[in-house]
Scaffold this active site. Structure first.
Site, PDB file in Angstrom:
ATOM      1  N   CYS A 281      33.431  54.921  13.245  1.00 22.04           N
ATOM      2  CA  CYS A 281      33.240  55.575  11.988  1.00 22.04           C
ATOM      3  C   CYS A 281      34.094  56.954  11.542  1.00 22.04           C
ATOM      4  O   CYS A 281      35.050  57.213  10.926  1.00 22.04           O
ATOM      5  CB  CYS A 281      32.015  55.497  11.338  1.00 22.04           C
ATOM      6  SG  CYS A 281      31.117  54.057  10.946  1.00 22.04           S
TER       7      CYS A 281
HETATM    8  N1  LIG Z   1      29.543  50.272  13.853  1.00 23.61           N
HETATM    9  C1  LIG Z   1      28.786  51.049  13.072  1.00 23.61           C
HETATM   10  O1  LIG Z   1      28.039  51.801  13.268  1.00 23.61           O
HETATM   11  C2  LIG Z   1      29.524  51.035  11.324  1.00 23.61           C
HETATM   12  C3  LIG Z   1      28.518  51.603  10.644  1.00 23.61           C
HETATM   13  C4  LIG Z   1      28.856  51.942   9.254  1.00 23.61           C
HETATM   14  C5  LIG Z   1      30.121  51.058   8.740  1.00 23.61           C
HETATM   15  N2  LIG Z   1      30.882  50.345   9.781  1.00 23.61           N
HETATM   16  C6  LIG Z   1      31.799  49.552   9.166  1.00 23.61           C
HETATM   17  O2  LIG Z   1      31.475  48.121   9.193  1.00 23.61           O
HETATM   18  C7  LIG Z   1      32.617  47.471   9.431  1.00 23.61           C
HETATM   19  C8  LIG Z   1      32.294  46.425  10.507  1.00 23.61           C
HETATM   20  O3  LIG Z   1      32.071  47.017  11.802  1.00 23.61           O
HETATM   21  P1  LIG Z   1      31.518  46.791  13.020  1.00 23.61           P
HETATM   22  O4  LIG Z   1      31.001  47.866  13.880  1.00 23.61           O
HETATM   23  O5  LIG Z   1      30.396  45.870  12.927  1.00 23.61           O
HETATM   24  O6  LIG Z   1      32.577  45.920  13.580  1.00 23.61           O
HETATM   25  P2  LIG Z   1      32.417  44.971  15.086  1.00 23.61           P
HETATM   26  O7  LIG Z   1      33.942  44.881  15.495  1.00 23.61           O
HETATM   27  O8  LIG Z   1      31.185  45.297  15.764  1.00 23.61           O
HETATM   28  O9  LIG Z   1      32.415  43.481  14.270  1.00 23.61           O
HETATM   29  C9  LIG Z   1      33.039  42.884  13.303  1.00 23.61           C
HETATM   30  C10 LIG Z   1      33.106  41.425  13.956  1.00 23.61           C
HETATM   31  O10 LIG Z   1      34.148  40.992  12.624  1.00 23.61           O
HETATM   32  C11 LIG Z   1      34.702  40.081  13.253  1.00 23.61           C
HETATM   33  N3  LIG Z   1      35.959  39.373  12.531  1.00 23.61           N
HETATM   34  C12 LIG Z   1      36.960  39.575  12.787  1.00 23.61           C
HETATM   35  N4  LIG Z   1      37.862  39.026  11.620  1.00 23.61           N
HETATM   36  C13 LIG Z   1      36.820  38.289  11.061  1.00 23.61           C
HETATM   37  C14 LIG Z   1      37.059  37.095   9.931  1.00 23.61           C
HETATM   38  N5  LIG Z   1      38.130  37.073   9.670  1.00 23.61           N
HETATM   39  N6  LIG Z   1      35.997  36.427   9.719  1.00 23.61           N
HETATM   40  C15 LIG Z   1      34.669  36.855  10.390  1.00 23.61           C
HETATM   41  N7  LIG Z   1      34.393  37.674  11.142  1.00 23.61           N
HETATM   42  C16 LIG Z   1      35.667  38.356  11.892  1.00 23.61           C
HETATM   43  C17 LIG Z   1      34.827  40.033  14.766  1.00 23.61           C
HETATM   44  O11 LIG Z   1      34.935  39.156  15.617  1.00 23.61           O
HETATM   45  C18 LIG Z   1      33.776  41.046  15.071  1.00 23.61           C
HETATM   46  O12 LIG Z   1      32.701  40.416  15.505  1.00 23.61           O
HETATM   47  C19 LIG Z   1      34.051  48.322   9.780  1.00 23.61           C
HETATM   48  O13 LIG Z   1      34.473  48.612   8.477  1.00 23.61           O
HETATM   49  C20 LIG Z   1      33.247  49.813   9.969  1.00 23.61           C
HETATM   50  O14 LIG Z   1      33.718  50.877   9.918  1.00 23.61           O
HETATM   51  C21 LIG Z   1      30.413  50.398  11.066  1.00 23.61           C
END
Ligand SMILES: NC(=O)c1ccc[n+]([C@@H]2O[C@H](COP(=O)([O-])OP(=O)(O)OC[C@H]3O[C@@H](n4cnc5c(N)ncnc54)[C@H](O)[C@@H]3O)[C@@H](O)[C@H]2O)c1
Length: 444
Positions: A281
């Site tokens: 992030c």
């Molecule tokens: N990790 C954090 O602490 C956090 C905190 C706040 C916001 N975010 C935001 O949340 C969002 C997700 O982050 P995350 O950390 O969960 O990412 P992540 O990489 O852990 O998980 C994302 C998942 O989406 C899947 N994916 C990819 N393409 C896809 C599709 N077409 N359909 C369905 N699934 C698909 C991936 O395989 C993966 O499992 C990002 O925008 C991130 O910036 C993350």
């Protein structure tokens, strides 16, 4: 007549959400998606998670959690009870009433936003849109994404009208991995819809599963809220990192200054300097905002400056280690360095954007032989290299010419590290008072 039909669509959906009979689908089962699946399932919804990653699907089906914040027993119980299902098959969206999107939003190598995941998931979802659905985007992105990218594909292309025959909103995820006091359940959730009716429906849905919902006037406000929060952290980290550089020039102990400033009961918030910033992030999200503003001929100066200072911190660390060797009449080239902690912050297993990767790479470029230890990360595969965490920590500490504390995991015995290392570079003040003025310790 149309107004009456639309109203029936909305009321039917609201009823399904209130009675938790709506079929919930979460797209993307990572750090954000899986905890959300669990929160909705605990509230009583039947939840289907969809993700192209087969390993994640198989793990969930077996009730095995791969996210530290989701206990395996809890997931296994929900899977066994039929409350959580996982699949890679997007046709499961046919029966979905409520869809949450939690796909990644990384940066391209050029530093520009990589919206490819949002674009592809929107295309996949668009094939299954039907009247009476609510869709919430959770992925962090620039203000305007929900309206500019999702609305046309999900709504207009399917003859659906936002706020009438379907409902679309943005709700930023605020999860802080590894934290137990503020969780997906009790962290207030901001929600902003494309229309007021969209906000109402999305809020009704999330309020069933989360403790506090904070409705805002638009999707753009919700998108911008997340970017303000993360920019606030990034800029303050940039400021405190610069303070560390300034104090170094002035020969003042920055850690003592921060502790003293923190005694002020108002108007000061403690941020700690370090070897750089990591995670999915803080180093990334503000760059979505500055990218968007560049297109509007505006330079987001605070973001650019903070990013520059933070990005340079691994280099600062390596220069200070090199100085420490020089001061002892030794050379960094040919030395053996043990890096302690690879995760981007303490007590978690997330390596994404971790400054440890840069610190190790830069040390190797200077000719040092680098090993690492991290109790949460047994193997690192990065840039074509594969490293394994050293098996015997004490032995490795004794053998190293310098131990570099990059991540201050709480399970390390810092007194034992101090006793056994010949030289320590402490980039986090992990040693605290025991490291202060110690001849074998150099601090950031
Ligand atoms: N990790 C954090 O602490 C956090 C905190 C706040 C916001 N975010 C935001 O949340 C969002 C997700 O982050 P995350 O950390 O969960 O990412 P992540 O990489 O852990 O998980 C994302 C998942 O989406 C899947 N994916 C990819 N393409 C896809 C599709 N077409 N359909 C369905 N699934 C698909 C991936 O395989 C993966 O499992 C990002 O925008 C991130 O910036 C993350």
């Amino acid at each position: 007549m149309r107004v009456i039909v639309d109203n029936i669509i909305k009321q039917t959906l609201l009823t399904k959400l209130s009675y938790r009979t709506a079929n919930v689908t979460v797209l993307g089962l990572g750090y954000v998606g899986l905890p959300l699946v669990v929160a909705f399932a605990e509230a009583g919804f039947v939840v289907t998670g969809i993700d192209p990653d087969k390993k994640k699907i198989e793990a969930i089906q077996k009730g095995e959690s791969y996210i530290q914040d989701v206990p395996a027993e809890q997931l296994a119980r929900l899977v066994k009870a039929g409350k959580v299902m996982a699949t890679g098959d997007f046709t499961a969206l046919k029966n979905a009433d409520a869809v949450s999107i939690c796909v990644p939003t990384p940066l391209r190598k050029t530093g520009d936003p990589d919206l490819s995941f949002i674009l592809s998931v929107t295309d996949q979802l668009a094939m299954y849109m039907h009247p009476g659905m609510v869709v919430v985007l959770e992925s962090t992105t620039y203000p305007g994404t929900t309206r500019e990218i999702l609305l046309p594909k999900l709504g207009v292309d399917n003859d659906l009208v936002a706020g009438e025959t379907f409902f679309l909103a943005f709700s930023p995820e605020r999860v802080d991995p590894g934290r137990h006091d503020w969780t997906t359940y009790n962290t207030p959730k901001v929600i902003g819809g494309i229309t007021p009716a969209c906000t109402e429906v999305a809020s009704r849905w999330y309020a069933q599963a989360l403790k506090t919902v904070v409705p805002v006037s638009s999707a753009e406000t919700a998108e911008m809220t997340k970017l303000l929060e993360n920019t606030f952290r990034m800029v303050n980290l940039g400021l405190v990192n610069e303070m560390a550089l300034i104090c170094d020039r002035l020969g003042i102990d920055v850690w003592e200054v921060i502790d003293a400033a923190s005694t002020k009961p108002f108007g000061f918030m403690k941020f700690m300097p370090g070897p750089g910033i990591g995670g999915h992030c803080i180093p990334i999200d503000p760059l979505y905002l500055s990218w968007k503003l560049r297109a509007l001929h505006y330079t987001a100066r605070f973001i650019d400056l903070a990013s520059e200072i933070n990005t340079n911190m691994p280099r600062v660390v390596v220069e200070k280690i090199q100085d420490a060797f020089n001061d002892r009449g030794k050379s960094l080239k040919g030395s053996s360095i043990l890096v302690l902690g690879a995760a981007y912050k303490p007590d978690i297993n997330d390596l994404r954007e971790s400054p440890a990767l840069d610190v190790m790479g830069l040390l190797e470029k200077k000719g040092a032989s680098v090993s690492y230890h991290d109790p949460f990360i047994p193997v690192i595969e990065h840039d074509g290299h594969c490293r394994e965490s050293v098996p015997n920590l004490l032995e490795a500490i004794r053998a190293a010419d310098c131990v570099v504390i990059v991540t201050n995991h709480s399970q390390y015995d810092y007194a034992a590290i101090l006793e056994n290392a010949s030289l320590i570079f402490d980039s986090r003040n992990a040693l605290g008072h025991i490291g202060r003025d110690h001849p074998n310790v150099v601090r950031l």
